[in-house]
Design an enzyme around this catalytic site. Structure first.
Site, PDB file in Angstrom:
ATOM      1  N   GLY A  11       0.831  -1.211   0.000  1.00 15.73           N
ATOM      2  CA  GLY A  11       0.000   0.000   0.000  1.00 15.73           C
ATOM      3  C   GLY A  11       0.861   1.256   0.000  1.00 15.73           C
ATOM      4  N   THR A  13       1.560   3.236  -2.317  1.00 11.68           N
ATOM      5  CA  THR A  13       1.078   4.342  -3.155  1.00 11.68           C
ATOM      6  C   THR A  13      -0.035   5.148  -2.467  1.00 11.68           C
ATOM      7  OG1 THR A  13      -0.512   2.894  -4.221  1.00 11.68           O
ATOM      8  CG2 THR A  13       1.617   3.153  -5.332  1.00 11.68           C
ATOM      9  N   GLN A  15      -1.985   7.200   0.898  1.00 16.83           N
ATOM     10  CA  GLN A  15      -1.607   8.320   1.777  1.00 16.83           C
ATOM     11  C   GLN A  15      -0.572   7.888   2.828  1.00 16.83           C
ATOM     12  OE1 GLN A  15      -4.254  11.289   4.297  1.00 16.83           O
ATOM     13  NE2 GLN A  15      -4.215   9.335   5.356  1.00 16.83           N
ATOM     14  N   SER A  89      -9.900   0.323   1.700  1.00 16.41           N
ATOM     15  CA  SER A  89     -10.021   1.054   2.961  1.00 16.41           C
ATOM     16  C   SER A  89     -11.214   2.007   3.033  1.00 16.41           C
ATOM     17  CB  SER A  89      -8.730   1.837   3.223  1.00 16.41           C
ATOM     18  OG  SER A  89      -8.596   2.833   2.236  1.00 16.41           O
ATOM     19  N   SER A 130      -7.856  -0.630  12.748  1.00 23.83           N
ATOM     20  CA  SER A 130      -8.645   0.595  12.556  1.00 23.83           C
ATOM     21  C   SER A 130      -9.638   0.812  13.685  1.00 23.83           C
ATOM     22  CB  SER A 130      -9.419   0.455  11.241  1.00 23.83           C
ATOM     23  OG  SER A 130     -10.508   1.345  11.211  1.00 23.83           O
ATOM     24  N   GLU A 132     -12.491   1.670  13.191  1.00 24.04           N
ATOM     25  CA  GLU A 132     -13.766   1.117  12.706  1.00 24.04           C
ATOM     26  C   GLU A 132     -14.078  -0.214  13.382  1.00 24.04           C
ATOM     27  OE1 GLU A 132     -16.408   1.499  10.138  1.00 24.04           O
ATOM     28  OE2 GLU A 132     -15.940   3.506  10.819  1.00 24.04           O
ATOM     29  N   TYR A 154     -16.069  -3.648   6.015  1.00 18.79           N
ATOM     30  CA  TYR A 154     -14.690  -3.181   6.215  1.00 18.79           C
ATOM     31  C   TYR A 154     -14.251  -3.413   7.666  1.00 18.79           C
ATOM     32  CZ  TYR A 154     -10.839  -0.015   7.113  1.00 18.79           C
ATOM     33  OH  TYR A 154      -9.631   0.496   7.525  1.00 18.79           O
ATOM     34  N   LYS A 158     -11.302  -5.865   9.211  1.00 18.32           N
ATOM     35  CA  LYS A 158     -10.167  -5.388  10.020  1.00 18.32           C
ATOM     36  C   LYS A 158     -10.085  -6.141  11.349  1.00 18.32           C
ATOM     37  CE  LYS A 158      -7.984  -2.506   7.442  1.00 18.32           C
ATOM     38  NZ  LYS A 158      -6.545  -2.566   7.166  1.00 18.32           N
ATOM     39  N   HIS A 184      -7.145   9.350  10.128  1.00 17.28           N
ATOM     40  CA  HIS A 184      -5.983  10.225   9.938  1.00 17.28           C
ATOM     41  C   HIS A 184      -5.962  10.717   8.504  1.00 17.28           C
ATOM     42  CE1 HIS A 184      -5.018   5.973   9.777  1.00 17.28           C
ATOM     43  NE2 HIS A 184      -4.144   6.239   8.816  1.00 17.28           N
ATOM     44  N   LYS A 197     -12.974  15.373   0.670  1.00 17.86           N
ATOM     45  CA  LYS A 197     -14.108  15.812  -0.147  1.00 17.86           C
ATOM     46  C   LYS A 197     -14.463  17.243   0.265  1.00 17.86           C
ATOM     47  CE  LYS A 197     -18.855  14.393  -1.230  1.00 17.86           C
ATOM     48  NZ  LYS A 197     -19.886  13.363  -1.017  1.00 17.86           N
ATOM     49  N   ARG A 222     -15.872  12.007  14.542  1.00 20.14           N
ATOM     50  CA  ARG A 222     -14.640  11.242  14.388  1.00 20.14           C
ATOM     51  C   ARG A 222     -13.503  11.915  15.150  1.00 20.14           C
ATOM     52  NH1 ARG A 222     -17.704   8.245  12.839  1.00 20.14           N
ATOM     53  NH2 ARG A 222     -17.731   6.826  11.039  1.00 20.14           N
TER      54      ARG A 222
HETATM   55  N1  GDD Z   1     -16.856   9.496   2.713  1.00 16.14           N
HETATM   56  C1  GDD Z   1     -17.913  10.251   3.063  1.00 16.14           C
HETATM   57  N2  GDD Z   1     -18.558  11.001   2.109  1.00 16.14           N
HETATM   58  N3  GDD Z   1     -18.282  10.261   4.362  1.00 16.14           N
HETATM   59  C2  GDD Z   1     -19.328  11.056   4.710  1.00 16.14           C
HETATM   60  C3  GDD Z   1     -20.024  11.849   3.780  1.00 16.14           C
HETATM   61  C4  GDD Z   1     -19.625  11.814   2.412  1.00 16.14           C
HETATM   62  O1  GDD Z   1     -20.174  12.468   1.549  1.00 16.14           O
HETATM   63  N4  GDD Z   1     -20.987  12.529   4.445  1.00 16.14           N
HETATM   64  C5  GDD Z   1     -20.904  12.180   5.735  1.00 16.14           C
HETATM   65  N5  GDD Z   1     -19.902  11.284   5.894  1.00 16.14           N
HETATM   66  C6  GDD Z   1     -19.532  10.636   7.166  1.00 16.14           C
HETATM   67  C7  GDD Z   1     -19.511   9.119   7.097  1.00 16.14           C
HETATM   68  O2  GDD Z   1     -20.838   8.598   7.167  1.00 16.14           O
HETATM   69  C8  GDD Z   1     -18.648   8.797   8.304  1.00 16.14           C
HETATM   70  O3  GDD Z   1     -19.434   8.792   9.464  1.00 16.14           O
HETATM   71  C9  GDD Z   1     -17.669   9.981   8.377  1.00 16.14           C
HETATM   72  O4  GDD Z   1     -18.196  10.981   7.508  1.00 16.14           O
HETATM   73  C10 GDD Z   1     -16.239   9.658   7.975  1.00 16.14           C
HETATM   74  O5  GDD Z   1     -16.258   8.983   6.735  1.00 16.14           O
HETATM   75  P1  GDD Z   1     -14.900   8.665   5.939  1.00 16.14           P
HETATM   76  O6  GDD Z   1     -14.089   9.887   5.773  1.00 16.14           O
HETATM   77  O7  GDD Z   1     -15.288   7.916   4.698  1.00 16.14           O
HETATM   78  O8  GDD Z   1     -14.069   7.759   6.946  1.00 16.14           O
HETATM   79  P2  GDD Z   1     -14.486   6.514   7.869  1.00 16.14           P
HETATM   80  O9  GDD Z   1     -14.563   7.001   9.278  1.00 16.14           O
HETATM   81  O10 GDD Z   1     -15.660   5.799   7.327  1.00 16.14           O
HETATM   82  O11 GDD Z   1     -13.236   5.540   7.696  1.00 16.14           O
HETATM   83  C11 GDD Z   1     -11.904   6.043   7.699  1.00 16.14           C
HETATM   84  O12 GDD Z   1     -11.339   5.939   8.988  1.00 16.14           O
HETATM   85  C12 GDD Z   1     -11.133   4.612   9.469  1.00 16.14           C
HETATM   86  C13 GDD Z   1     -10.546   4.714  10.874  1.00 16.14           C
HETATM   87  O13 GDD Z   1     -11.612   4.887  11.778  1.00 16.14           O
HETATM   88  C14 GDD Z   1     -11.097   5.243   6.670  1.00 16.14           C
HETATM   89  O14 GDD Z   1      -9.835   5.846   6.508  1.00 16.14           O
HETATM   90  C15 GDD Z   1     -10.882   3.820   7.130  1.00 16.14           C
HETATM   91  O15 GDD Z   1     -10.032   3.146   6.209  1.00 16.14           O
HETATM   92  C16 GDD Z   1     -10.223   3.870   8.509  1.00 16.14           C
HETATM   93  O16 GDD Z   1      -9.962   2.570   8.968  1.00 16.14           O
END
Ligand code: GDD
Length: 329
Positions: A11, A13, A15, A89, A130, A132, A154, A158, A184, A197, A222
């Site tokens: 992995g 390539t 972040q 991921s 993670s 998660e 996911y 993990k 992160h 985003k 988060r």
């Molecule tokens: N991606 C995304 N897009 N998330 C959104 C959006 C959207 O438009 N709107 C709200 N969210 C909310 C998601 O529902 C989630 O609760 C939160 O934003 C974070 O989403 P992500 O940035 O996609 O990350 P994640 O928390 O699901 O997972 C990331 O963190 C984990 C560690 O806790 C990833 O990096 C995982 O690979 C990692 O293990």
């Protein structure tokens, strides 16, 4: 002088892989990366994050879905440390295709462990666990002893990878550690994740290239840190005499709404005028709130994050503004 340590990063390539590769090179390591063959065939797209490192690292094509390809790579180099970061991921994608996520994340981890056991049982192994895995949290804040309750394919994958890593440590006396990393981020984050985003769309709105930002659940909370601080933690864990598992977190929780408010505020805009809630971005099962207790790694290994939440948001928005402005010149 002792010879340089050899590290393999799967992995590389991504972040985290790109930041970790930089840090290991700075520490004098010989750095190798396992990449999919398509990354080598289309380097301009797939190796963008490590473009500046390409003449200092060695990339090897292999697939997380093929034990023979992993076995072949590990048989040819005497790696001292292996950082297994490769995974599907993106949590939302795991609901769309749980089978691929499970296959890559669980079998891929198992192939790595099995090949190391067979060929290099002394090589240290890092598994990218993670937050998660905590999912529908059983206690707050979450620490190493908090029970898991994953809420997505996911998260389930993990937990399986984490248990496999622990089992190899206990059953075969191998040096296997898991970092339980909370979210992160940074300017190299993929655009599908919520922070990037937001930062990328804020920059586009500010520069007149977009008019709105469509998001799902704004109330999810988060514990966000900077990826550079977290890859430093990975390396630290691997230097401790005994293998163990560690939570890596900032200890602060913020909602997606807070992130928006701050990111828009960075360019003098009011998020409420631009953010639209769109059902399409909701998940079938959500992780509502994560916040980690990283006392163990702070006390035992002396780890400390350098970035605050405010600095992280600022850096991401500024980087996206600069990159759009540069592409326009
Ligand atoms: N991606 C995304 N897009 N998330 C959104 C959006 C959207 O438009 N709107 C709200 N969210 C909310 C998601 O529902 C989630 O609760 C939160 O934003 C974070 O989403 P992500 O940035 O996609 O990350 P994640 O928390 O699901 O997972 C990331 O963190 C984990 C560690 O806790 C990833 O990096 C995982 O690979 C990692 O293990």
């Amino acid at each position: 002088m002792s010879p340089a340590k050899k590290a393999l990063i799967t992995g590389i390539t991504g972040q985290d892989g790109s930041y970790l590769a930089e840090q290991l090179l700075d520490l004098g390591y010989e750095v190798h990366g396992l990449v999919r063959r398509v990354a080598l065939e289309m380097p301009e797209h797939r190796t963008e994050r490590i473009a500046h490192l390409l003449d200092r690292i060695t990339l090897h094509p292999a697939s997380m879905e093929s034990y023979p390809s992993i076995f072949h790579l590990i048989s040819r180099h005497e790696f001292d440390e292996c950082y297994h970061l490769a995974a599907q991921s993106f949590v939302a994608e795991s609901f769309r295709d749980g089978f691929s996520t499970m296959n890559i994340n669980i079998n891929g981890t198992h192939y790595m462990l099995a090949a190391l056991r067979e060929l290099r049982p002394k090589c240290r192994f890092y598994f990218a666990g993670s937050s998660e895995m905590f999912g529908k949290v059983r206690e707050t804040p979450q620490r190493e002893t908090t029970p898991f309750y994953p809420r997505s394919p996911y998260g389930i994958s993990k937990v399986a990878g984490f248990e496999l890593t622990r089992n190899y440590r206990e059953a075969y006396d191998m040096y296997c550690v898991s970092g339980i990393l909370f979210n992160h981020e940074g300017p190299r984050r993929g655009f599908e994740f919520v922070t990037r985003k937001i930062s990328a769309t804020v920059a586009r709105i500010k520069l007149g290239l977009a008019t709105e930002l469509r998001l799902g659940n704004l109330d999810a909370q988060r514990d966000w840190g900077h990826a550079k601080d977290y890859t430093r933690a990975m390396h630290l864990m691997m230097q401790y005499p005994e293998a163990d598992d560690y939570v890596v977190a900032s200890g602060e929780s913020h909602s997606v709404r807070d992130f928006c408010e701050r990111a828009f505020g960075e360019v003098g805009l009011d998020y409420e005028k631009y953010v639209k809630v769109d059902e399409r971005f909701y998940r079938p099962a959500e992780v509502d709130q994560l916040v980690g207790d990283s006392t163990k790694i702070r006390k035992q290994l002396g780890w400390q994050p350098e970035y605050t939440f405010e600095q992280l948001v600022k850096e991401m928005v500024q980087a996206d503004l600069e990159s759009i402005e540069k592409s326009r010149q």
